[in-house]
Design a protein around this motif. Sequence first.
Motif, PDB file in Angstrom:
ATOM      1  N   SER A 167      87.598  -6.206  36.805  1.00 24.64           N
ATOM      2  CA  SER A 167      86.444  -5.314  36.599  1.00 24.64           C
ATOM      3  C   SER A 167      85.773  -4.942  37.909  1.00 24.64           C
ATOM      4  O   SER A 167      85.396  -3.779  38.113  1.00 24.64           O
ATOM      5  N   HIS A 192      83.807   1.900  32.724  1.00 32.74           N
ATOM      6  CA  HIS A 192      84.447   2.936  31.917  1.00 32.74           C
ATOM      7  C   HIS A 192      84.617   2.425  30.495  1.00 32.74           C
ATOM      8  O   HIS A 192      84.450   1.227  30.225  1.00 32.74           O
ATOM      9  N   GLU A 193      85.014   3.306  29.603  1.00 28.65           N
ATOM     10  CA  GLU A 193      85.266   2.958  28.203  1.00 28.65           C
ATOM     11  C   GLU A 193      86.314   1.844  28.141  1.00 28.65           C
ATOM     12  O   GLU A 193      87.327   1.921  28.831  1.00 28.65           O
ATOM     13  N   GLY A 194      86.044   0.838  27.340  1.00 27.02           N
ATOM     14  CA  GLY A 194      86.993  -0.275  27.249  1.00 27.02           C
ATOM     15  C   GLY A 194      86.780  -1.322  28.322  1.00 27.02           C
ATOM     16  O   GLY A 194      87.431  -2.355  28.312  1.00 27.02           O
ATOM     17  N   GLY A 195      85.871  -1.054  29.248  1.00 26.54           N
ATOM     18  CA  GLY A 195      85.630  -1.987  30.347  1.00 26.54           C
ATOM     19  C   GLY A 195      84.736  -3.139  29.926  1.00 26.54           C
ATOM     20  O   GLY A 195      84.073  -3.091  28.894  1.00 26.54           O
ATOM     21  N   GLU A 196      84.743  -4.191  30.746  1.00 27.27           N
ATOM     22  CA  GLU A 196      83.901  -5.359  30.478  1.00 27.27           C
ATOM     23  C   GLU A 196      82.452  -5.042  30.826  1.00 27.27           C
ATOM     24  O   GLU A 196      82.179  -4.151  31.621  1.00 27.27           O
ATOM     25  N   ARG A 197      81.555  -5.840  30.268  1.00 25.34           N
ATOM     26  CA  ARG A 197      80.163  -5.795  30.691  1.00 25.34           C
ATOM     27  C   ARG A 197      80.042  -6.783  31.846  1.00 25.34           C
ATOM     28  O   ARG A 197      80.290  -7.972  31.678  1.00 25.34           O
ATOM     29  N   ARG A 255      78.875  -1.279  32.903  1.00 22.23           N
ATOM     30  CA  ARG A 255      80.255  -1.018  32.487  1.00 22.23           C
ATOM     31  C   ARG A 255      80.753   0.154  33.303  1.00 22.23           C
ATOM     32  O   ARG A 255      80.041   1.133  33.509  1.00 22.23           O
ATOM     33  N   ASP A 274      77.610   2.684  32.003  1.00 25.65           N
ATOM     34  CA  ASP A 274      76.364   2.088  31.507  1.00 25.65           C
ATOM     35  C   ASP A 274      75.740   1.190  32.557  1.00 25.65           C
ATOM     36  O   ASP A 274      76.459   0.582  33.348  1.00 25.65           O
ATOM     37  N   MET A 275      74.432   1.107  32.504  1.00 25.49           N
ATOM     38  CA  MET A 275      73.728   0.114  33.323  1.00 25.49           C
ATOM     39  C   MET A 275      72.464  -0.279  32.564  1.00 25.49           C
ATOM     40  O   MET A 275      71.586   0.543  32.333  1.00 25.49           O
TER      41      MET A 275
END
Lengths: 289, 476
Positions: free
Chosen positions: A76, A46-51, A44, A91-92
């Motif tokens: 994305s 940023h916050e609110g972003g897709e996985r 991801r 995130d990863m």
Amino acid sequence: MSTEHLRQNQIVAKREIAPKTYWYDLYHPKIARKRQAGQFVVIRVHEGGERVPLTLVGSDPDRGTVTLIFQAVGHSTMELARLEVGDALLDMAGPLGRPTHIENHGTACVIGGGYGTAPVLPIAEALRGAGNRLIGIIGARTRGLVILEKELGSLCDRLEVATDDGSYGRKGFVTDALAALIAEGTDIRFVLAVGPTPMMRAVSELTRQYGIPTMVSLNPIMVDGTGMCGGCRVEVDGQTKFACVDGPEFDGHLVNFDLLMKRQGAYRAEERQIAENYEHCRIAGVLDA
Amino acid sequence: MSEVHPSKQPRQPMPEQPPAERVTNFNEVPLGYTPEQAMAEAARCLQCKNPRCVTGCPVAVDIPGFIGLTKEGQFVEAARKIMETNVLPAVCGRVCPQETQCEILCVLARRGEPVAIGRLERFVADYEREHGPRETVPPVPATGKRVAIVGSGPAGLTCAADLARRGHSVTVFEALHELGGVLVYGIPEFRLPKRILKAEVERLRDLGVDLQTSAVIGKLDTIEELLGPEGFDAVFVATGAGLPKFMDIPGENLLGVYSANEFLTRSNLMRAYEFGKADTPIARGKRVMVIGGGNVAMDAARTAKRLGAERVILAYRRSREEMPARAEEIHHAEEEGIEFHLLTLPVKLVGDEQGRLVGAVLRKMELGEPDESGRRRPLEIPGSDYESPVDVVVVAIGAGANPLIKDTTPGLEVNKWGYIVADKATGATSIPGVYAGGDIVTGSATVIEAMGAGRTAAAAIHLYLTGEAPERDGAS
Ligand SMILES: Cc1cc2nc3c(=O)[nH]c(=O)nc-3n(C[C@H](O)[C@H](O)[C@H](O)COP(=O)(O)OP(=O)(O)OC[C@H]3O[C@@H](n4cnc5c(N)ncnc54)[C@H](O)[C@@H]3O)c2cc1C
Ligand SMILES: Cc1cc2nc3c(=O)[nH]c(=O)nc-3n(C[C@H](O)[C@H](O)[C@H](O)COP(=O)(O)OP(=O)(O)OC[C@H]3O[C@@H](n4cnc5c(N)ncnc54)[C@H](O)[C@@H]3O)c2cc1C
Ligand code: SF4
Ligand code: SF4
Ligand code: FES
């Protein structure tokens, strides 16, 4: 290079290797140590972003970095492309998916179409390591989109390039190059193809005629990547499988490509809408401010 | 002046958002008690010497204790009393099936309405969060022992808190990017606002628990590696029952067909209901059909309504009496206009050329003789099939055990459904130092039962690590 000051998921190198196609090295020592050919991460930005699922193209366990190569095709991935060295992904998670089954087939052929050449790279490396004689085929629309020729070339005993417009290498599709190899009498015992779904389907159709075992790496839409949602389901040999945990590689002769292509288009309208909003913001200078 | 004990008064009603309004938003439906209502409700409690209510609570909350403080207006103290045994009071006050756990056993329930234990728990927990000073955690001597918790649902979080309070160094590994398990990806915002869960999870950080997200155990590290090179002394597996079940009927892979897990994950965890602000899309059907009759089906149906569906149909193969969902949820769903199609079994889903769902073939059922579970068996009525137009289907017929941990942990005993075999009294598994609890052991159950399992395992792990029997739970 000292890595002590690095944050997890931080970008340590960025290169544009073809138009809208980027090479990132990211700091994540654990995934760098664990990843095997054929596996992927879910990121991801940023916050609110897709996985977003992306293949682990390579890693350097000593530096603690993993390599991702992606094409900025939609919202994305365009946001991902805006990051620079020093920025970190939010995130990863990984390494996800089953590793490629690697054995010595004798002569193996790896085929990458478009950005799919990137996921082919770690598999080529592993097949090479297992002692295969390796033939590589890279396909792209045009010369400027041929990626990783040097990297794949150094792993292969022979490398073919095919471009749709004939601006580089053979004119035609990867299947033309593969058919030519077979016609020459090359004793290919195993084929692995990654790329756009129609290309993987075409390769599978061709190899079916010759009875050559063929694996393809499927990229359905995913959410969690851990087998929890079932959104990534694909049909293989008439059975439903979850690509994120049962794959992403499957026997190309058994995959229902038709269904895969339909499911990949599930959110086309929403993808367009969000890409348009994004472009709108960019033009209005909101995002660049 | 007549001396009528307040217990003779009716139970304080819960103020709610009216149905017509709430289907247009994702805000919480019950609005919560006022301090006056809470004190009046608390006054109804008889302060029993041997409180039966407590025996129904899997974590043994000191119910008369906290209600007594509530009656006196000592709301912060009341909340702290609950927190001695329950790390997630604002969550439990909202989602516990109190009517089958604590309240059903309340003495007042024999002749009238039980004390509203859940609503009071919710009230004091909310009050403490909003008004109370931040709790300072008294330092405990470190034991030097390290425990890994796999999964951050209610079982994992409870176990983590209990072990941290006993001085162990605890790391929680969560596969997703947010903590909370089903509480964050499954239960919708209108039943459990995410900010409330977040605040409760923050308390674990205060306890010194190391919380690691995007860490998929079995992939990043295996359990063996956690106990070996990673240097943990014990592991608690609390990975939940997160494997979606499908019906195995034709057409289930059409576009527009979701598992409840995917539908709810897109809406909750990925916040698809705020599409535009958040990037993850979800199909917003005009005519949605949810298959199933449990809490998950109710949550999916009510979510679909809020996403703008004109009609939401719930297809359930048995009759209303057999529906496993909580009465309150069924009631809420009905108020919101969810249409129940009972004794109805979807047998086929129909698509168009593009592979998009356009309809469902439904078959009528009738009830036959009771089966082993005592419920009357649904039988198909031949020739009763009819087609109904739908553009989204959500399959909410239950969940199974995710095989990731089982497949990567040699020697870990599981039952024939893939659930981990663990001792009821301790959570111990077939591998020394590896404990398990929550839905991955029992199959889909409840938040508070998972928390109870976390608590039990924490006590056993403490004993395993130190050789000391833990102090009586809740007495600290
Ligand atoms: C296992 C796996 C490995 C992948 N590896 C790579 C890689 O190494 N490099 C690379 O460039 N791309 C890779 N992809 C594809 C990449 O994930 C998508 O291009 C990306 O998600 C598109 O998102 P977007 O918002 O930029 O584009 P969008 O405009 O949202 O979509 C563009 C296309 O991407 C597909 N897509 C959209 N969302 C998802 C999703 N959540 N999961 C999967 N596909 C999606 C859609 O079908 C659509 O055709 C991989 C996909 C999978 C499943
Ligand atoms: C939609 C829905 C509504 C519900 N409503 C209610 C309700 O109102 N009241 C009630 O009491 N109960 C309710 N339940 C049931 C309740 O939520 C569960 O019983 C409870 O959450 C189980 O807790 P758990 O800790 O065992 O697992 P979970 O809450 O499932 O958490 C498990 C966690 O482990 C993580 N995980 C899994 N595998 C790995 C791995 N390999 N590595 C790292 N992490 C991993 C998962 O991502 C997840 O976060 C509901 C369930 C659902 C699905
Ligand atoms: S935690 Fe749940 S079961 Fe226990 S007292 Fe509170 S509401 Fe009742
Ligand atoms: S059983 Fe009912 S009346 Fe008695 S202590 Fe519990 S809540 Fe109060
Ligand atoms: S992405 Fe959710 S199960 Fe595969």
